[in-house]
Design a protein around this motif. Sequence first.
Motif, PDB file in Angstrom:
ATOM      1  N   ARG A   1       0.812  -1.223   0.000  1.00 13.65           N
ATOM      2  CA  ARG A   1       0.000   0.000   0.000  1.00 13.65           C
ATOM      3  C   ARG A   1       0.845   1.273   0.000  1.00 13.65           C
ATOM      4  NH1 ARG A   1      -3.228  -2.116   5.007  1.00 13.65           N
ATOM      5  NH2 ARG A   1      -1.096  -2.826   5.277  1.00 13.65           N
TER       6      ARG A   1
ATOM      7  N   ALA B   1       8.256  -8.050  -5.136  1.00 11.63           N
ATOM      8  CA  ALA B   1       7.466  -8.609  -4.032  1.00 11.63           C
ATOM      9  C   ALA B   1       7.411 -10.109  -4.273  1.00 11.63           C
ATOM     10  CB  ALA B   1       6.069  -8.000  -4.008  1.00 11.63           C
ATOM     11  N   PRO B   2       7.178 -10.882  -3.217  1.00 15.40           N
ATOM     12  CA  PRO B   2       7.154 -12.337  -3.407  1.00 15.40           C
ATOM     13  C   PRO B   2       5.984 -12.816  -4.271  1.00 15.40           C
ATOM     14  CG  PRO B   2       7.262 -11.762  -1.067  1.00 15.40           C
ATOM     15  CD  PRO B   2       7.066 -10.489  -1.818  1.00 15.40           C
TER      16      PRO B   2
ATOM     17  N   ASN C   1       0.141  -7.626  -5.360  1.00 15.39           N
ATOM     18  CA  ASN C   1       0.225  -6.172  -5.560  1.00 15.39           C
ATOM     19  C   ASN C   1       0.906  -5.797  -6.881  1.00 15.39           C
ATOM     20  OD1 ASN C   1      -0.798  -4.942  -2.965  1.00 15.39           O
ATOM     21  ND2 ASN C   1       0.731  -6.342  -2.130  1.00 15.39           N
TER      22      ASN C   1
ATOM     23  N   ALA D   1      10.368  -1.035   1.325  1.00 15.66           N
ATOM     24  CA  ALA D   1       8.956  -0.807   1.691  1.00 15.66           C
ATOM     25  C   ALA D   1       8.271  -2.097   2.121  1.00 15.66           C
ATOM     26  CB  ALA D   1       8.222  -0.176   0.511  1.00 15.66           C
ATOM     27  N   THR D   2       9.008  -2.915   2.860  1.00 11.63           N
ATOM     28  CA  THR D   2       8.395  -4.136   3.411  1.00 11.63           C
ATOM     29  C   THR D   2       7.894  -3.844   4.824  1.00 11.63           C
ATOM     30  OG1 THR D   2      10.393  -4.918   4.495  1.00 11.63           O
ATOM     31  CG2 THR D   2      10.093  -5.533   2.177  1.00 11.63           C
TER      32      THR D   2
ATOM     33  N   PRO E   1       8.077  -4.237   8.833  1.00 10.14           N
ATOM     34  CA  PRO E   1       9.319  -4.211   9.635  1.00 10.14           C
ATOM     35  C   PRO E   1       9.916  -5.595   9.910  1.00 10.14           C
ATOM     36  CG  PRO E   1       7.676  -2.733  10.581  1.00 10.14           C
ATOM     37  CD  PRO E   1       6.990  -3.453   9.458  1.00 10.14           C
TER      38      PRO E   1
ATOM     39  N   VAL F   1      15.540  -9.140   4.304  1.00 17.59           N
ATOM     40  CA  VAL F   1      15.683  -8.465   3.011  1.00 17.59           C
ATOM     41  C   VAL F   1      17.044  -7.765   2.927  1.00 17.59           C
ATOM     42  CG1 VAL F   1      14.806  -6.522   1.644  1.00 17.59           C
ATOM     43  CG2 VAL F   1      13.220  -8.216   2.565  1.00 17.59           C
TER      44      VAL F   1
ATOM     45  N   LEU G   1      11.321   3.281   4.283  1.00 13.99           N
ATOM     46  CA  LEU G   1      10.106   3.894   4.830  1.00 13.99           C
ATOM     47  C   LEU G   1       9.488   2.983   5.876  1.00 13.99           C
ATOM     48  CD1 LEU G   1       7.479   2.478   3.066  1.00 13.99           C
ATOM     49  CD2 LEU G   1       8.549   3.894   1.335  1.00 13.99           C
ATOM     50  N   VAL G   2      10.309   2.091   6.402  1.00 11.73           N
ATOM     51  CA  VAL G   2       9.825   1.082   7.340  1.00 11.73           C
ATOM     52  C   VAL G   2       9.741   1.682   8.748  1.00 11.73           C
ATOM     53  CG1 VAL G   2      10.294  -1.195   8.303  1.00 11.73           C
ATOM     54  CG2 VAL G   2      10.853  -0.707   5.906  1.00 11.73           C
TER      55      VAL G   2
ATOM     56  N   PRO H   1       6.426   8.368   5.476  1.00 10.61           N
ATOM     57  CA  PRO H   1       5.348   8.980   4.687  1.00 10.61           C
ATOM     58  C   PRO H   1       3.990   8.694   5.320  1.00 10.61           C
ATOM     59  CG  PRO H   1       5.971   6.864   3.739  1.00 10.61           C
ATOM     60  CD  PRO H   1       6.720   6.994   5.052  1.00 10.61           C
TER      61      PRO H   1
ATOM     62  N   LEU I   1      -0.306   7.631   3.934  1.00 10.25           N
ATOM     63  CA  LEU I   1      -1.007   7.116   2.744  1.00 10.25           C
ATOM     64  C   LEU I   1      -1.576   8.186   1.814  1.00 10.25           C
ATOM     65  CD1 LEU I   1      -3.001   3.811   3.337  1.00 10.25           C
ATOM     66  CD2 LEU I   1      -1.072   4.239   1.836  1.00 10.25           C
TER      67      LEU I   1
HETATM   68  N1  LIG Z   1       0.461   1.753   5.311  1.00  9.72           N
HETATM   69  C1  LIG Z   1       0.809   2.940   5.793  1.00  9.72           C
HETATM   70  O1  LIG Z   1      -0.041   3.822   5.989  1.00  9.72           O
HETATM   71  C2  LIG Z   1       2.243   3.244   6.105  1.00  9.72           C
HETATM   72  C3  LIG Z   1       3.199   2.260   6.084  1.00  9.72           C
HETATM   73  N2  LIG Z   1       4.501   2.574   6.367  1.00  9.72           N
HETATM   74  C4  LIG Z   1       5.520   1.521   6.338  1.00  9.72           C
HETATM   75  O2  LIG Z   1       5.541   0.978   5.037  1.00  9.72           O
HETATM   76  C5  LIG Z   1       5.929  -0.377   5.112  1.00  9.72           C
HETATM   77  C6  LIG Z   1       5.013  -1.188   4.251  1.00  9.72           C
HETATM   78  O3  LIG Z   1       3.696  -1.074   4.754  1.00  9.72           O
HETATM   79  P1  LIG Z   1       2.434  -1.343   3.817  1.00  9.72           P
HETATM   80  O4  LIG Z   1       2.723  -0.866   2.448  1.00  9.72           O
HETATM   81  O5  LIG Z   1       1.267  -0.849   4.549  1.00  9.72           O
HETATM   82  O6  LIG Z   1       2.440  -2.963   3.844  1.00  9.72           O
HETATM   83  P2  LIG Z   1       1.879  -3.979   2.771  1.00  9.72           P
HETATM   84  O7  LIG Z   1       1.639  -5.255   3.488  1.00  9.72           O
HETATM   85  O8  LIG Z   1       0.777  -3.357   1.987  1.00  9.72           O
HETATM   86  O9  LIG Z   1       3.133  -4.178   1.779  1.00  9.72           O
HETATM   87  C7  LIG Z   1       4.261  -4.931   2.108  1.00  9.72           C
HETATM   88  C8  LIG Z   1       4.945  -5.340   0.827  1.00  9.72           C
HETATM   89  O10 LIG Z   1       6.131  -6.063   1.160  1.00  9.72           O
HETATM   90  C9  LIG Z   1       6.172  -7.218   0.322  1.00  9.72           C
HETATM   91  N3  LIG Z   1       7.060  -8.224   0.893  1.00  9.72           N
HETATM   92  C10 LIG Z   1       6.816  -9.172   1.838  1.00  9.72           C
HETATM   93  N4  LIG Z   1       7.921  -9.928   2.035  1.00  9.72           N
HETATM   94  C11 LIG Z   1       8.877  -9.450   1.185  1.00  9.72           C
HETATM   95  C12 LIG Z   1      10.211  -9.830   0.882  1.00  9.72           C
HETATM   96  N5  LIG Z   1      10.830 -10.824   1.519  1.00  9.72           N
HETATM   97  N6  LIG Z   1      10.881  -9.138  -0.062  1.00  9.72           N
HETATM   98  C13 LIG Z   1      10.283  -8.113  -0.733  1.00  9.72           C
HETATM   99  N7  LIG Z   1       9.018  -7.712  -0.485  1.00  9.72           N
HETATM  100  C14 LIG Z   1       8.327  -8.370   0.452  1.00  9.72           C
HETATM  101  C15 LIG Z   1       4.724  -7.646   0.206  1.00  9.72           C
HETATM  102  O11 LIG Z   1       4.602  -8.586  -0.834  1.00  9.72           O
HETATM  103  P3  LIG Z   1       3.186  -9.091  -1.434  1.00  9.72           P
HETATM  104  O12 LIG Z   1       2.765  -7.987  -2.374  1.00  9.72           O
HETATM  105  O13 LIG Z   1       3.561 -10.336  -2.149  1.00  9.72           O
HETATM  106  O14 LIG Z   1       2.279  -9.284  -0.277  1.00  9.72           O
HETATM  107  C16 LIG Z   1       4.086  -6.290  -0.047  1.00  9.72           C
HETATM  108  O15 LIG Z   1       4.212  -5.930  -1.411  1.00  9.72           O
HETATM  109  C17 LIG Z   1       5.892  -0.793   6.579  1.00  9.72           C
HETATM  110  O16 LIG Z   1       7.189  -0.992   7.041  1.00  9.72           O
HETATM  111  C18 LIG Z   1       5.216   0.365   7.272  1.00  9.72           C
HETATM  112  O17 LIG Z   1       5.810   0.610   8.532  1.00  9.72           O
HETATM  113  C19 LIG Z   1       4.905   3.843   6.653  1.00  9.72           C
HETATM  114  C20 LIG Z   1       4.000   4.845   6.688  1.00  9.72           C
HETATM  115  C21 LIG Z   1       2.589   4.647   6.451  1.00  9.72           C
END
Ligand SMILES: NC(=O)C1=CN([C@@H]2O[C@H](COP(=O)(O)OP(=O)(O)OC[C@H]3O[C@@H](n4cnc5c(N)ncnc54)[C@H](OP(=O)(O)O)[C@@H]3O)[C@@H](O)[C@H]2O)C=CC1
Length: 271
Positions: free
Chosen positions: A15, A39-40, A44, A72-73, A75, A81, A98-99, A122, A124
């Motif tokens: 997201r 991404a795995p 998405n 952007a995974t 935490p 990674v 951005l984790v 950041p 959303l």
């Molecule tokens: N959501 C928010 O409002 C905010 C989030 N954040 C930070 O952003 C980060 C991501 O959050 P968000 O986008 O909500 O989470 P999501 O679950 O939407 O996205 C996580 C992504 O990481 C991918 N992923 C999982 N395992 C791996 C791997 N081993 N290697 C590469 N990619 C991988 C997932 O893959 P797949 O697509 O296959 O599931 C997915 O695309 C977090 O660390 C969060 O702290 C920061 C600010 C705001």
Amino acid sequence: MEAAELWVGFVGAGRMAGGLVRGLLQAGKVPASNVLASAPSDKNLDAWRELGCRTTHCNLEVVHRSTLVFLATKPHVLPGVLEEIRPAVGSHHIVVSLVAGVTIQTLQRLLPPWTKVLRIMPNLPCVVQAGAMVFSRGTNAGDEEAALLQSLLSSCGLCEEVPESYIDIHTGLSGSGVAYVYLFAEALAEGAVKMGMPGALASRIAAQTLLGAAKMLLETGEHPAKLRGDVCTPGGTTIYALHQLEKGALRATVMDAVEAATNRACDMAKD
Ligand SMILES: NC(=O)C1=CN([C@@H]2O[C@H](COP(=O)(O)OP(=O)(O)OC[C@H]3O[C@@H](n4cnc5c(N)ncnc54)[C@H](OP(=O)(O)O)[C@@H]3O)[C@@H](O)[C@H]2O)C=CC1
Ligand SMILES: O=C(O)[C@@H]1CCC=N1
């Protein structure tokens, strides 16, 4: 560096990464064909391909083919990674995490010593170019890298450089804060539904009310207490409602919420 020359990679394509890339593409900051996301699963990545971006299941490919790499995974996934991509990270890379809750010190410890690291937080609404972002730079990231990041991310909303100690606070205030505002919007609308207004209309009006109030706050530069006072007619409707909100300890509860999320972000650094 010109946008057309810059290859931007995203390790993690969920997201938040999706929100940032939409902002960057809509502002024309980088061509979609220069964006590569990993991404795995395809869950998405399909949406990224629809935007014209390139995708892969291989994180190393993102690092090999990009200069600017966003991490952007979630935490808990990040340490694995970083171990995986570490051998491919060179001195030309700019790595931007951005984790939430992962410090620059941790990122620098888990990446090669020459890595130019920046940390951003950041939120959303970057999806609609109305995000609020802060960032800090690591030891090897200089003015050039900070300026590049700021120039790119400004297309997604407000973007300011801050001391790293503010990043967890920003997470509690704004990264997570978006969710508190949605809760408030939902409650506003439900109050109107309770009083007899159709839900869809009530939701639209609640959203417009938040938008208008936020716009006035930004554009007038006034303290919120002043603007709140402007709405209150003595003996009128607003002061009756505010009295109820004070009885529900709205302000103290919201302050507690920001504190809880900030502390959680700090604790996540120790997990
Ligand atoms: N959501 C928010 O409002 C905010 C989030 N954040 C930070 O952003 C980060 C991501 O959050 P968000 O986008 O909500 O989470 P999501 O679950 O939407 O996205 C996580 C992504 O990481 C991918 N992923 C999982 N395992 C791996 C791997 N081993 N290697 C590469 N990619 C991988 C997932 O893959 P797949 O697509 O296959 O599931 C997915 O695309 C977090 O660390 C969060 O702290 C920061 C600010 C705001
Ligand atoms: O809830 C979280 O941990 C992430 C960080 C800020 C918003 N979402």
